[in-house]
Design a protein around this motif. Structure first.
Motif, PDB file in Angstrom:
ATOM      1  N   VAL A   1       3.659   8.489  17.979  1.00 40.51           N
ATOM      2  CA  VAL A   1       3.183   8.048  16.664  1.00 40.51           C
ATOM      3  C   VAL A   1       3.415   6.548  16.526  1.00 40.51           C
ATOM      4  O   VAL A   1       4.408   6.010  17.022  1.00 40.51           O
ATOM      5  CB  VAL A   1       3.927   8.775  15.521  1.00 40.51           C
ATOM      6  CG1 VAL A   1       3.244   8.516  14.183  1.00 40.51           C
ATOM      7  CG2 VAL A   1       4.032  10.263  15.783  1.00 40.51           C
ATOM      8  N   LEU A   2       2.508   5.889  15.832  1.00 40.16           N
ATOM      9  CA  LEU A   2       2.668   4.474  15.506  1.00 40.16           C
ATOM     10  C   LEU A   2       3.294   4.336  14.122  1.00 40.16           C
ATOM     11  O   LEU A   2       3.156   5.212  13.273  1.00 40.16           O
ATOM     12  CB  LEU A   2       1.315   3.775  15.516  1.00 40.16           C
ATOM     13  CG  LEU A   2       0.494   3.889  16.796  1.00 40.16           C
ATOM     14  CD1 LEU A   2      -0.838   3.183  16.629  1.00 40.16           C
ATOM     15  CD2 LEU A   2       1.251   3.341  17.984  1.00 40.16           C
ATOM     16  N   PHE A   3       3.968   3.215  13.911  1.00 39.05           N
ATOM     17  CA  PHE A   3       4.458   2.912  12.567  1.00 39.05           C
ATOM     18  C   PHE A   3       4.339   1.416  12.315  1.00 39.05           C
ATOM     19  O   PHE A   3       4.447   0.606  13.230  1.00 39.05           O
ATOM     20  CB  PHE A   3       5.886   3.425  12.342  1.00 39.05           C
ATOM     21  CG  PHE A   3       6.941   2.810  13.233  1.00 39.05           C
ATOM     22  CD1 PHE A   3       7.739   1.772  12.790  1.00 39.05           C
ATOM     23  CD2 PHE A   3       7.154   3.311  14.514  1.00 39.05           C
ATOM     24  CE1 PHE A   3       8.732   1.220  13.600  1.00 39.05           C
ATOM     25  CE2 PHE A   3       8.145   2.773  15.332  1.00 39.05           C
ATOM     26  CZ  PHE A   3       8.930   1.717  14.872  1.00 39.05           C
ATOM     27  N   ALA A   4       4.104   1.077  11.058  1.00 40.35           N
ATOM     28  CA  ALA A   4       3.857  -0.317  10.699  1.00 40.35           C
ATOM     29  C   ALA A   4       5.111  -1.027  10.227  1.00 40.35           C
ATOM     30  O   ALA A   4       5.279  -2.229  10.465  1.00 40.35           O
ATOM     31  CB  ALA A   4       2.792  -0.390   9.599  1.00 40.35           C
ATOM     32  N   ASN A   5       6.009  -0.306   9.560  1.00 40.63           N
ATOM     33  CA  ASN A   5       7.108  -0.964   8.870  1.00 40.63           C
ATOM     34  C   ASN A   5       8.468  -0.657   9.492  1.00 40.63           C
ATOM     35  O   ASN A   5       8.942  -1.402  10.342  1.00 40.63           O
ATOM     36  CB  ASN A   5       7.089  -0.572   7.387  1.00 40.63           C
ATOM     37  CG  ASN A   5       8.015  -1.415   6.538  1.00 40.63           C
ATOM     38  OD1 ASN A   5       8.228  -2.593   6.818  1.00 40.63           O
ATOM     39  ND2 ASN A   5       8.586  -0.821   5.503  1.00 40.63           N
ATOM     40  N   ILE A   6       9.105   0.421   9.108  1.00 40.46           N
ATOM     41  CA  ILE A   6      10.478   0.706   9.523  1.00 40.46           C
ATOM     42  C   ILE A   6      10.634   2.181   9.843  1.00 40.46           C
ATOM     43  O   ILE A   6      10.097   3.044   9.142  1.00 40.46           O
ATOM     44  CB  ILE A   6      11.471   0.298   8.413  1.00 40.46           C
ATOM     45  CG1 ILE A   6      11.484  -1.233   8.247  1.00 40.46           C
ATOM     46  CG2 ILE A   6      12.885   0.799   8.704  1.00 40.46           C
ATOM     47  CD1 ILE A   6      12.330  -1.731   7.103  1.00 40.46           C
ATOM     48  N   ALA A   7      11.386   2.457  10.906  1.00 38.95           N
ATOM     49  CA  ALA A   7      11.741   3.826  11.289  1.00 38.95           C
ATOM     50  C   ALA A   7      13.247   3.990  11.182  1.00 38.95           C
ATOM     51  O   ALA A   7      14.013   3.030  11.320  1.00 38.95           O
ATOM     52  CB  ALA A   7      11.267   4.128  12.713  1.00 38.95           C
ATOM     53  N   GLU A   8      13.679   5.227  10.949  1.00 43.87           N
ATOM     54  CA  GLU A   8      15.104   5.560  10.890  1.00 43.87           C
ATOM     55  C   GLU A   8      15.340   6.862  11.643  1.00 43.87           C
ATOM     56  O   GLU A   8      14.481   7.738  11.672  1.00 43.87           O
ATOM     57  CB  GLU A   8      15.575   5.790   9.460  1.00 43.87           C
ATOM     58  CG  GLU A   8      15.507   4.636   8.516  1.00 43.87           C
ATOM     59  CD  GLU A   8      16.013   5.062   7.143  1.00 43.87           C
ATOM     60  OE1 GLU A   8      17.193   4.838   6.837  1.00 43.87           O
ATOM     61  OE2 GLU A   8      15.206   5.644   6.379  1.00 43.87           O
ATOM     62  N   ALA A   9      16.535   6.979  12.195  1.00 37.98           N
ATOM     63  CA  ALA A   9      16.973   8.237  12.803  1.00 37.98           C
ATOM     64  C   ALA A   9      18.372   8.526  12.289  1.00 37.98           C
ATOM     65  O   ALA A   9      19.269   7.695  12.419  1.00 37.98           O
ATOM     66  CB  ALA A   9      16.976   8.138  14.325  1.00 37.98           C
ATOM     67  N   GLY A  10      18.562   9.691  11.679  1.00 36.64           N
ATOM     68  CA  GLY A  10      19.873  10.058  11.174  1.00 36.64           C
ATOM     69  C   GLY A  10      19.849  10.355   9.692  1.00 36.64           C
ATOM     70  O   GLY A  10      18.975  11.073   9.195  1.00 36.64           O
ATOM     71  N   TYR A  11      20.826   9.806   8.980  1.00 34.16           N
ATOM     72  CA  TYR A  11      20.962  10.064   7.540  1.00 34.16           C
ATOM     73  C   TYR A  11      19.682   9.707   6.783  1.00 34.16           C
ATOM     74  O   TYR A  11      19.232  10.468   5.925  1.00 34.16           O
ATOM     75  CB  TYR A  11      22.147   9.273   7.001  1.00 34.16           C
ATOM     76  CG  TYR A  11      22.312   9.325   5.500  1.00 34.16           C
ATOM     77  CD1 TYR A  11      22.580  10.524   4.849  1.00 34.16           C
ATOM     78  CD2 TYR A  11      22.200   8.165   4.736  1.00 34.16           C
ATOM     79  CE1 TYR A  11      22.736  10.573   3.475  1.00 34.16           C
ATOM     80  CE2 TYR A  11      22.361   8.204   3.365  1.00 34.16           C
ATOM     81  CZ  TYR A  11      22.625   9.406   2.728  1.00 34.16           C
ATOM     82  OH  TYR A  11      22.780   9.444   1.373  1.00 34.16           O
ATOM     83  N   GLY A  12      19.066   8.564   7.108  1.00 37.52           N
ATOM     84  CA  GLY A  12      17.837   8.169   6.423  1.00 37.52           C
ATOM     85  C   GLY A  12      16.712   9.163   6.637  1.00 37.52           C
ATOM     86  O   GLY A  12      15.932   9.444   5.725  1.00 37.52           O
ATOM     87  N   GLY A  13      16.615   9.712   7.845  1.00 37.50           N
ATOM     88  CA  GLY A  13      15.612  10.734   8.111  1.00 37.50           C
ATOM     89  C   GLY A  13      15.881  12.000   7.330  1.00 37.50           C
ATOM     90  O   GLY A  13      14.949  12.655   6.828  1.00 37.50           O
ATOM     91  N   THR A  14      17.171  12.367   7.214  1.00 34.90           N
ATOM     92  CA  THR A  14      17.538  13.551   6.447  1.00 34.90           C
ATOM     93  C   THR A  14      17.183  13.379   4.979  1.00 34.90           C
ATOM     94  O   THR A  14      16.671  14.302   4.334  1.00 34.90           O
ATOM     95  CB  THR A  14      19.049  13.837   6.599  1.00 34.90           C
ATOM     96  OG1 THR A  14      19.353  14.016   7.982  1.00 34.90           O
ATOM     97  CG2 THR A  14      19.461  15.075   5.830  1.00 34.90           C
ATOM     98  N   VAL A  15      17.437  12.186   4.433  1.00 36.57           N
ATOM     99  CA  VAL A  15      17.076  11.902   3.035  1.00 36.57           C
ATOM    100  C   VAL A  15      15.571  12.051   2.828  1.00 36.57           C
ATOM    101  O   VAL A  15      15.115  12.694   1.874  1.00 36.57           O
ATOM    102  CB  VAL A  15      17.530  10.481   2.638  1.00 36.57           C
ATOM    103  CG1 VAL A  15      16.936  10.082   1.282  1.00 36.57           C
ATOM    104  CG2 VAL A  15      19.045  10.397   2.586  1.00 36.57           C
ATOM    105  N   THR A  16      14.786  11.478   3.735  1.00 39.61           N
ATOM    106  CA  THR A  16      13.331  11.542   3.599  1.00 39.61           C
ATOM    107  C   THR A  16      12.832  12.974   3.680  1.00 39.61           C
ATOM    108  O   THR A  16      11.930  13.376   2.929  1.00 39.61           O
ATOM    109  CB  THR A  16      12.664  10.683   4.690  1.00 39.61           C
ATOM    110  OG1 THR A  16      13.127   9.333   4.571  1.00 39.61           O
ATOM    111  CG2 THR A  16      11.150  10.703   4.562  1.00 39.61           C
ATOM    112  N   ALA A  17      13.417  13.772   4.588  1.00 41.17           N
ATOM    113  CA  ALA A  17      13.013  15.172   4.730  1.00 41.17           C
ATOM    114  C   ALA A  17      13.325  15.961   3.466  1.00 41.17           C
ATOM    115  O   ALA A  17      12.511  16.786   3.013  1.00 41.17           O
ATOM    116  CB  ALA A  17      13.700  15.793   5.940  1.00 41.17           C
ATOM    117  N   LEU A  18      14.499  15.733   2.870  1.00 39.48           N
ATOM    118  CA  LEU A  18      14.846  16.421   1.633  1.00 39.48           C
ATOM    119  C   LEU A  18      13.946  15.985   0.486  1.00 39.48           C
ATOM    120  O   LEU A  18      13.487  16.808  -0.313  1.00 39.48           O
ATOM    121  CB  LEU A  18      16.309  16.152   1.281  1.00 39.48           C
ATOM    122  CG  LEU A  18      17.372  16.840   2.144  1.00 39.48           C
ATOM    123  CD1 LEU A  18      18.766  16.367   1.747  1.00 39.48           C
ATOM    124  CD2 LEU A  18      17.275  18.361   2.003  1.00 39.48           C
ATOM    125  N   ALA A  19      13.678  14.678   0.397  1.00 42.76           N
ATOM    126  CA  ALA A  19      12.829  14.162  -0.685  1.00 42.76           C
ATOM    127  C   ALA A  19      11.430  14.752  -0.611  1.00 42.76           C
ATOM    128  O   ALA A  19      10.798  15.012  -1.651  1.00 42.76           O
ATOM    129  CB  ALA A  19      12.766  12.638  -0.624  1.00 42.76           C
TER     130      ALA A  19
END
Length: 307
Positions: free
Chosen positions: A148-166
């Protein structure tokens, strides 16, 4: 009147944020007032913006404008460039951005005005800048390899967990979904022994979050990567060794961009990043992509961005 790169195609997600298409209507009205020929395509579901952008350049269009937040830009970029080959589907493709939605963080890096009546003016003229695009190879949510491509910012870990819950919370909550998820994720996340390999070094330690930044802002204006430049051929990479509560307590510093002086934040610049260890949720541009192990690399100057 036509733009130097041909009539722009405005690709809009009418469900982005809470504006229900208000940005698109205001932008299109102003373009009509200025006499700039343009076309409009509205999405109706996930993946539509990717398909629309890909079909547009295949039909000869060279100027595609993402109208909305970082999620819309994410989809448009994945339609303009082939994730596997890393090559644009058509040469001389120009990406435009009209900020909307609830985030609009990539637009902040470039200083684009959020008022559509003024933001449309950067679509005029012929000024562009090289634009790097990030790429990640990881395990998709279906357990299969994914690129996958991304334009801005990627995270792995707590930030990913937050996004998944949101993502599971009702969209009517707006940005407050992330505030709720930020707290809820604390109980679901512990420090994870993780290996981070960069261009010229490798380290293994317990971390809560890894940030791979092409742009400077995320989370609705947090200046998480003040040294990131999306045209210099390198990511700004950060590893957070503090707990999720430490990340929350650093909220004020994150908004100001002063958090990189903290003792629990490691920072590097690198064109490639490998994150390995127990599976961590990966998100990019606010979209949950899958889990680690993940390999990130940059496609330097693969697109031009309209300034």
């Amino acid at each position: 009147m036509s733009a130097p790169y041909g009539p722009p195609l405005l690709v809009s997600n009418p469900s982005a944020g809470n504006d229900r298409g208000a940005v698109l209507r205001a932008a299109s009205a102003e373009l009509h007032r200025l006499g700039l020929d343009h076309d409009v395509a509205e999405t109706t579901g996930a993946g539509d913006a990717t398909r629309i952008a890909r079909e547009a350049v295949a039909a000869g269009r060279r100027f595609v404008v993402a109208v909305g937040g970082d999620g819309t830009i994410h989809e448009v970029v994945n339609g303009l460039v082939d994730p596997e080959t890393g090559q644009p589907h058509a040469e001389d493709t120009v990406l435009g951005i009209l900020p909307g939605g609830s985030g609009g963080d990539l637009a902040r890096t470039f200083g684009f005005d959020r008022r559509p009546e003024r933001a449309v003016r950067h679509l005029l003229g012929d000024t562009t800048n090289a634009f790097d695009v990030g790429r990640v190879r990881l395990t998709g949510r279906d357990g299969q390899p994914r690129t996958v491509l991304f334009a801005n910012i990627a995270e792995a870990g707590y930030g990913g967990t937050v996004t998944a819950l949101a993502a599971r919370l009702p969209r009517r909550f707006g940005q407050s979904r992330y505030a709720v998820a930020t707290i809820a994720a604390v109980a679901r996340f512990r420090l994870v022994e993780t290996t981070i390999a960069l261009d010229s070094s490798e380290r293994t330690e317990a971390i809560s979050n890894v940030i791979v930044a092409n742009g400077q802002f995320f989370g609705g204006g947090m200046n998480v990567a003040p040294r990131a430049l999306p045209w210099d051929g390198r990511f700004n990479v950060q590893a957070w060794t503090g707990t999720p509560m430490d990340v929350i307590r650093a909220g004020s510093a994150l908004r100001k961009g002063t958090h990189t002086s903290r003792s629990d934040v490691r920072e590097w610049n690198s064109a490639t990043v490998r994150v390995d260890g127990p599976p961590l949720i990966v998100e990019a541009d606010g979209e949950v992509l899958g889990t680690t192990p993940a390999v990130f690399d940059l496609l330097p100057g693969v697109l031009r961005i309209k300034l």
